[in-house]
Design a protein around this motif. Structure first.
Motif, PDB file in Angstrom:
ATOM      1  N   ASN A   1       0.818  -1.226   0.000  1.00  0.00           N
ATOM      2  CA  ASN A   1       0.000   0.000   0.000  1.00  0.00           C
ATOM      3  C   ASN A   1       0.844   1.264   0.000  1.00  0.00           C
ATOM      4  N   ASP A   2       2.184   1.049   0.012  1.00  0.00           N
ATOM      5  CA  ASP A   2       3.091   2.158  -0.215  1.00  0.00           C
ATOM      6  C   ASP A   2       3.050   3.241   0.867  1.00  0.00           C
ATOM      7  N   LEU A   3       2.688   2.881   2.095  1.00  0.00           N
ATOM      8  CA  LEU A   3       2.704   3.867   3.178  1.00  0.00           C
ATOM      9  C   LEU A   3       4.131   4.047   3.699  1.00  0.00           C
ATOM     10  N   SER A   4       4.455   5.258   4.122  1.00  0.00           N
ATOM     11  CA  SER A   4       5.772   5.522   4.702  1.00  0.00           C
ATOM     12  C   SER A   4       5.819   4.972   6.131  1.00  0.00           C
ATOM     13  N   LEU A   5       7.027   4.864   6.678  1.00  0.00           N
ATOM     14  CA  LEU A   5       7.187   4.364   8.043  1.00  0.00           C
ATOM     15  C   LEU A   5       6.382   5.235   9.026  1.00  0.00           C
ATOM     16  N   SER A   6       6.451   6.553   8.824  1.00  0.00           N
ATOM     17  CA  SER A   6       5.720   7.469   9.717  1.00  0.00           C
ATOM     18  C   SER A   6       4.215   7.254   9.617  1.00  0.00           C
ATOM     19  N   GLU A   7       3.738   7.105   8.404  1.00  0.00           N
ATOM     20  CA  GLU A   7       2.295   6.889   8.214  1.00  0.00           C
ATOM     21  C   GLU A   7       1.837   5.601   8.888  1.00  0.00           C
ATOM     22  N   ILE A   8       2.637   4.548   8.742  1.00  0.00           N
ATOM     23  CA  ILE A   8       2.291   3.276   9.394  1.00  0.00           C
ATOM     24  C   ILE A   8       2.304   3.453  10.909  1.00  0.00           C
ATOM     25  N   GLY A   9       3.336   4.147  11.400  1.00  0.00           N
ATOM     26  CA  GLY A   9       3.447   4.413  12.832  1.00  0.00           C
ATOM     27  C   GLY A   9       2.204   5.111  13.375  1.00  0.00           C
ATOM     28  N   GLU A  10       1.769   6.139  12.656  1.00  0.00           N
ATOM     29  CA  GLU A  10       0.565   6.866  13.064  1.00  0.00           C
ATOM     30  C   GLU A  10      -0.656   5.939  13.117  1.00  0.00           C
ATOM     31  N   GLU A  11      -0.810   5.224  12.024  1.00  0.00           N
ATOM     32  CA  GLU A  11      -1.950   4.303  11.890  1.00  0.00           C
ATOM     33  C   GLU A  11      -2.004   3.304  13.046  1.00  0.00           C
ATOM     34  N   LEU A  12      -0.827   2.781  13.430  1.00  0.00           N
ATOM     35  CA  LEU A  12      -0.785   1.717  14.444  1.00  0.00           C
ATOM     36  C   LEU A  12      -0.451   2.252  15.837  1.00  0.00           C
ATOM     37  N   SER A  13      -0.309   3.570  15.950  1.00  0.00           N
ATOM     38  CA  SER A  13       0.064   4.190  17.231  1.00  0.00           C
ATOM     39  C   SER A  13       1.361   3.626  17.809  1.00  0.00           C
ATOM     40  N   ILE A  14       2.356   3.471  16.946  1.00  0.00           N
ATOM     41  CA  ILE A  14       3.700   3.112  17.426  1.00  0.00           C
ATOM     42  C   ILE A  14       4.694   4.067  16.767  1.00  0.00           C
ATOM     43  N   SER A  15       5.917   4.071  17.267  1.00  0.00           N
ATOM     44  CA  SER A  15       6.903   5.021  16.722  1.00  0.00           C
ATOM     45  C   SER A  15       7.389   4.588  15.338  1.00  0.00           C
ATOM     46  N   ARG A  16       7.885   5.581  14.597  1.00  0.00           N
ATOM     47  CA  ARG A  16       8.473   5.309  13.286  1.00  0.00           C
ATOM     48  C   ARG A  16       9.604   4.273  13.432  1.00  0.00           C
ATOM     49  N   GLN A  17      10.366   4.409  14.491  1.00  0.00           N
ATOM     50  CA  GLN A  17      11.492   3.492  14.716  1.00  0.00           C
ATOM     51  C   GLN A  17      11.002   2.062  14.969  1.00  0.00           C
ATOM     52  N   ALA A  18       9.900   1.955  15.688  1.00  0.00           N
ATOM     53  CA  ALA A  18       9.338   0.625  15.959  1.00  0.00           C
ATOM     54  C   ALA A  18       8.864  -0.035  14.657  1.00  0.00           C
ATOM     55  N   VAL A  19       8.281   0.785  13.782  1.00  0.00           N
ATOM     56  CA  VAL A  19       7.848   0.262  12.470  1.00  0.00           C
ATOM     57  C   VAL A  19       9.068  -0.222  11.691  1.00  0.00           C
ATOM     58  N   ARG A  20      10.104   0.613  11.695  1.00  0.00           N
ATOM     59  CA  ARG A  20      11.332   0.295  10.984  1.00  0.00           C
ATOM     60  C   ARG A  20      11.938  -1.018  11.493  1.00  0.00           C
ATOM     61  N   ASP A  21      12.014  -1.160  12.821  1.00  0.00           N
ATOM     62  CA  ASP A  21      12.578  -2.379  13.420  1.00  0.00           C
ATOM     63  C   ASP A  21      11.760  -3.611  13.030  1.00  0.00           C
ATOM     64  N   GLN A  22      10.459  -3.443  13.094  1.00  0.00           N
ATOM     65  CA  GLN A  22       9.576  -4.562  12.762  1.00  0.00           C
ATOM     66  C   GLN A  22       9.745  -4.990  11.290  1.00  0.00           C
ATOM     67  N   LEU A  23       9.828  -4.007  10.408  1.00  0.00           N
ATOM     68  CA  LEU A  23      10.012  -4.310   8.986  1.00  0.00           C
ATOM     69  C   LEU A  23      11.337  -5.032   8.747  1.00  0.00           C
ATOM     70  N   LYS A  24      12.385  -4.541   9.388  1.00  0.00           N
ATOM     71  CA  LYS A  24      13.717  -5.157   9.235  1.00  0.00           C
ATOM     72  C   LYS A  24      13.677  -6.604   9.710  1.00  0.00           C
ATOM     73  N   ARG A  25      12.996  -6.810  10.843  1.00  0.00           N
ATOM     74  CA  ARG A  25      12.904  -8.167  11.391  1.00  0.00           C
ATOM     75  C   ARG A  25      12.153  -9.086  10.424  1.00  0.00           C
ATOM     76  N   THR A  26      11.068  -8.565   9.878  1.00  0.00           N
ATOM     77  CA  THR A  26      10.274  -9.349   8.931  1.00  0.00           C
ATOM     78  C   THR A  26      11.097  -9.693   7.680  1.00  0.00           C
ATOM     79  N   GLU A  27      11.817  -8.711   7.169  1.00  0.00           N
ATOM     80  CA  GLU A  27      12.660  -8.962   5.992  1.00  0.00           C
ATOM     81  C   GLU A  27      13.696 -10.030   6.296  1.00  0.00           C
ATOM     82  N   LYS A  28      14.270  -9.951   7.487  1.00  0.00           N
ATOM     83  CA  LYS A  28      15.287 -10.922   7.885  1.00  0.00           C
ATOM     84  C   LYS A  28      14.680 -12.334   7.938  1.00  0.00           C
TER      85      LYS A  28
END
Lengths: 116, 116
Positions: free
Chosen positions: B32-59
């Motif tokens: 859906n092409d949302l930015s890390l910040s947009e996802i963070g807002e949507e899920l009420s978590i920090s941009r960094q938390a989104v980033r960490d989660q994505l990295k973990r998933t990719e790994k």
């Protein structure tokens, strides 16, 4: 009861997700053809423990396929390529040029490489 | 850095092995092409938390492929079928009979169905 051929294919796809112990018992039974008792003796565990472990491993493999359907997808592709192969086999080679004959021969080789 | 196309393919193969949360964040970002910040807002978590989660998933996805190599296997088959397709395209239709023309047309359809 899931047949051995299917189980072997599931193992070929998902085996690397199993533990070393699970792989060992699976291979002893399905690749080296040892009985449950023989495996039990070898590993110093009961026949029943071997049986339980095998059942658990089979269940894990089946669950991976239920989630991922990659064996199904692979088999569909194999069926499609086999169909192409049978069409190639039916083309009347006599009527066509050297170039076309060579092209068909190349395709047969490629189909075989996919199916092997 | 692994490219997005490869990641999407890994997700297509192994996504069902992820948790619902991991799938949600992955799809928000890569489908859906949302930015890390947009996802963070949507899920009420920090941009960094989104980033960490994505990295973990990719790994996780990359590790599945390192173990199973099923995407690699799939891509090899696709390459082989594409090669057959290009050979079919080069056969000079003019010189051959109606039957052979039809056979070649069937094979093209099958190749397309595998590649689609």
């Amino acid at each position: 009861m899931i047949e051995i051929l299917k189980l072997t294919l599931l193992y070929d796809f998902y085996g690397e997700l199993l533990t070393e112990k699970q792989k060992q018992v699976f291979e002893m039974h399905y690749q080296n053809d040892l009985s449950l008792s023989e495996i039990g003796e070898e590993l110093s565990i009961s026949r029943q423990a071997v049986r339980d472990q095998l059942k658990r491993t089979e269940k894990i493999l089946i669950e991976y396929e239920e989630k991922l359907r990659l064996v199904e997808r692979f088999q569909e592709q194999q069926r499609a390529v086999r169909k192409m192969k049978s069409i190639l086999d039916e083309i009347a080679i006599g009527e066509i040029s050297k170039e076309t004959t060579e092209a068909i021969s190349s395709m047969k080789q490629i189909a075989d490489s996919i199916l092997s």
